[in-house]
Design an enzyme around this catalytic site. Structure first.
Site, PDB file in Angstrom:
ATOM      1  N   LYS A  11      43.388  47.366  38.781  1.00  0.00           N
ATOM      2  CA  LYS A  11      44.387  46.935  37.763  1.00  0.00           C
ATOM      3  C   LYS A  11      45.159  48.285  37.102  1.00  0.00           C
ATOM      4  CE  LYS A  11      42.553  42.552  36.906  1.00  0.00           C
ATOM      5  NZ  LYS A  11      41.945  41.281  35.983  1.00  0.00           N
ATOM      6  N   TYR A  51      49.039  34.592  38.925  1.00  0.00           N
ATOM      7  CA  TYR A  51      48.230  34.191  38.172  1.00  0.00           C
ATOM      8  C   TYR A  51      48.710  32.531  37.599  1.00  0.00           C
ATOM      9  CZ  TYR A  51      45.260  38.192  37.464  1.00  0.00           C
ATOM     10  OH  TYR A  51      44.392  39.248  37.675  1.00  0.00           O
ATOM     11  N   PHE A  59      45.369  33.189  27.010  1.00  0.00           N
ATOM     12  CA  PHE A  59      45.478  34.358  27.306  1.00  0.00           C
ATOM     13  C   PHE A  59      46.434  34.846  28.416  1.00  0.00           C
ATOM     14  CE2 PHE A  59      42.055  32.556  30.330  1.00  0.00           C
ATOM     15  CZ  PHE A  59      42.410  32.721  31.531  1.00  0.00           C
ATOM     16  N   ARG A  87      32.967  40.482  44.719  1.00  0.00           N
ATOM     17  CA  ARG A  87      32.953  39.954  43.493  1.00  0.00           C
ATOM     18  C   ARG A  87      31.519  40.535  42.873  1.00  0.00           C
ATOM     19  NH1 ARG A  87      37.056  36.812  40.806  1.00  0.00           N
ATOM     20  NH2 ARG A  87      35.245  35.804  39.602  1.00  0.00           N
ATOM     21  N   THR A  93      33.584  38.974  34.703  1.00  0.00           N
ATOM     22  CA  THR A  93      35.056  39.081  34.146  1.00  0.00           C
ATOM     23  C   THR A  93      34.856  39.961  32.950  1.00  0.00           C
ATOM     24  OG1 THR A  93      35.335  36.824  34.908  1.00  0.00           O
ATOM     25  CG2 THR A  93      36.710  37.845  33.323  1.00  0.00           C
ATOM     26  N   ARG A 104      33.111  47.069  36.534  1.00  0.00           N
ATOM     27  CA  ARG A 104      33.772  46.566  35.344  1.00  0.00           C
ATOM     28  C   ARG A 104      32.779  47.196  34.408  1.00  0.00           C
ATOM     29  NH1 ARG A 104      35.538  40.607  37.108  1.00  0.00           N
ATOM     30  NH2 ARG A 104      37.823  40.793  37.061  1.00  0.00           N
ATOM     31  N   ASN A 114      40.152  44.720  32.675  1.00  0.00           N
ATOM     32  CA  ASN A 114      38.639  44.789  33.226  1.00  0.00           C
ATOM     33  C   ASN A 114      38.754  45.225  34.604  1.00  0.00           C
ATOM     34  OD1 ASN A 114      39.966  42.531  34.315  1.00  0.00           O
ATOM     35  ND2 ASN A 114      38.492  41.117  34.051  1.00  0.00           N
ATOM     36  N   HIS A 117      40.480  43.211  40.164  1.00  0.00           N
ATOM     37  CA  HIS A 117      40.609  41.522  40.424  1.00  0.00           C
ATOM     38  C   HIS A 117      40.135  41.357  41.953  1.00  0.00           C
ATOM     39  CE1 HIS A 117      42.157  37.788  41.810  1.00  0.00           C
ATOM     40  NE2 HIS A 117      42.388  38.388  42.808  1.00  0.00           N
ATOM     41  N   GLU A 128      46.111  34.744  48.471  1.00  0.00           N
ATOM     42  CA  GLU A 128      46.159  36.144  47.716  1.00  0.00           C
ATOM     43  C   GLU A 128      46.756  37.465  48.823  1.00  0.00           C
ATOM     44  OE1 GLU A 128      43.028  36.778  45.217  1.00  0.00           O
ATOM     45  OE2 GLU A 128      43.386  35.066  43.860  1.00  0.00           O
TER      46      GLU A 128
HETATM   47  P1  RTP Z   1      40.390  38.273  38.179  1.00  0.00           P
HETATM   48  O1  RTP Z   1      40.926  36.962  38.461  1.00  0.00           O
HETATM   49  O2  RTP Z   1      41.196  39.109  37.427  1.00  0.00           O
HETATM   50  O3  RTP Z   1      39.763  38.839  39.328  1.00  0.00           O
HETATM   51  O4  RTP Z   1      39.154  37.964  37.252  1.00  0.00           O
HETATM   52  P2  RTP Z   1      38.127  36.787  37.052  1.00  0.00           P
HETATM   53  O5  RTP Z   1      38.337  35.848  38.188  1.00  0.00           O
HETATM   54  O6  RTP Z   1      36.974  37.411  36.819  1.00  0.00           O
HETATM   55  O7  RTP Z   1      38.616  35.761  35.762  1.00  0.00           O
HETATM   56  P3  RTP Z   1      39.350  34.623  35.824  1.00  0.00           P
HETATM   57  O8  RTP Z   1      39.004  33.403  35.045  1.00  0.00           O
HETATM   58  O9  RTP Z   1      40.265  34.562  37.151  1.00  0.00           O
HETATM   59  O10 RTP Z   1      40.693  35.482  34.657  1.00  0.00           O
HETATM   60  C1  RTP Z   1      41.503  36.077  35.215  1.00  0.00           C
HETATM   61  C2  RTP Z   1      41.851  37.265  34.087  1.00  0.00           C
HETATM   62  O11 RTP Z   1      42.355  36.739  32.842  1.00  0.00           O
HETATM   63  C3  RTP Z   1      41.607  37.333  31.752  1.00  0.00           C
HETATM   64  N1  RTP Z   1      40.857  36.471  31.124  1.00  0.00           N
HETATM   65  N2  RTP Z   1      40.726  36.571  29.710  1.00  0.00           N
HETATM   66  N3  RTP Z   1      40.370  36.047  27.024  1.00  0.00           N
HETATM   67  C4  RTP Z   1      39.883  35.348  27.924  1.00  0.00           C
HETATM   68  O12 RTP Z   1      39.021  34.500  27.605  1.00  0.00           O
HETATM   69  C5  RTP Z   1      40.082  35.482  29.318  1.00  0.00           C
HETATM   70  N4  RTP Z   1      39.526  34.832  30.298  1.00  0.00           N
HETATM   71  C6  RTP Z   1      40.058  35.320  31.427  1.00  0.00           C
HETATM   72  C7  RTP Z   1      40.617  38.478  32.356  1.00  0.00           C
HETATM   73  O13 RTP Z   1      41.322  39.747  32.396  1.00  0.00           O
HETATM   74  C8  RTP Z   1      40.451  37.884  33.868  1.00  0.00           C
HETATM   75  O14 RTP Z   1      40.407  39.270  34.575  1.00  0.00           O
HETATM   76 MG    MG Z   2      40.300  35.175  38.885  1.00  0.00          MG
END
Ligand code: RTP
Ligand code: MG
Length: 143
Positions: A11, A51, A59, A87, A93, A104, A114, A117, A128
């Site tokens: 990122k 996304y 968010f 992962r 996350t 991370r 973070n 991805h 993706e």
């Molecule tokens: P990513 O998709 O970026 O790999 O991250 P992830 O699966 O670990 O998390 P995901 O639930 O898919 O969320 C995508 C991105 O959104 C932001 N986020 N912020 N403030 C919050 O509660 C919140 N939850 C998610 C994070 O930057 C996350 O990587």
């Molecule tokens: Mg995700």
């Protein structure tokens, strides 16, 4: 276990910190082969489409603003159990909850920025990878 492919995004925060090589090194040490790679500066439309599953969440707008704030590196990784293996390397996350030694934990401070991805399932990975790469841009290993 099956050989899988997954999508990685380094990122904008991690690109700005000059840790692309350090993150790639972790993939390579874990036995994940890089089959495709490119640097992109995502448009608003491309980031929103990527996304789309999060559209409507509180968010979402900050996430899109962050993901378009600078260049990213998108990569196709391949290896045994690659989706889960990647992962695991990434960590939780929220970097504050990420296990020590994960990407991370080591390269990020906040849930909003973070560092990386990774696809969260083989089905997401297929979608993706196709979102960023054409067939001719993925190079299977021959040796
Ligand atoms: P990513 O998709 O970026 O790999 O991250 P992830 O699966 O670990 O998390 P995901 O639930 O898919 O969320 C995508 C991105 O959104 C932001 N986020 N912020 N403030 C919050 O509660 C919140 N939850 C998610 C994070 O930057 C996350 O990587
Ligand atoms: Mg995700």
């Amino acid at each position: 276990m099956a050989v899988e492919r997954t999508l990685s995004i380094i990122k904008p925060d991690a690109v700005a910190k000059n840790v692309i090589g350090k993150i790639y090194s972790r993939f390579e040490k874990a036995g994940l082969n890089i089959l495709g790679a490119k640097m992109l500066h995502l448009s608003q439309e491309k980031a929103e489409g990527f996304y789309a599953e999060h559209k409507g969440r509180p968010f979402f707008e900050d996430l899109v603003a962050f993901m378009t704030s600078g260049p990213v590196v998108v990569s196709v990784l391949e290896g045994e159990n690659a989706v889960a293996a990647h992962r695991e390397l990434m960590g939780a996350t929220n970097p504050k909850e990420a296990a020590p030694g994960t990407i991370r934990a080591d390269f990020a401070q906040t849930i909003d920025e973070n560092a990386v991805h990774g696809s969260d399932s083989p089905a997401s990975a297929a979608r993706e990878v196709a979102y960023f790469f054409q067939d001719g841009e993925i190079c299977p290993r021959t040796r």
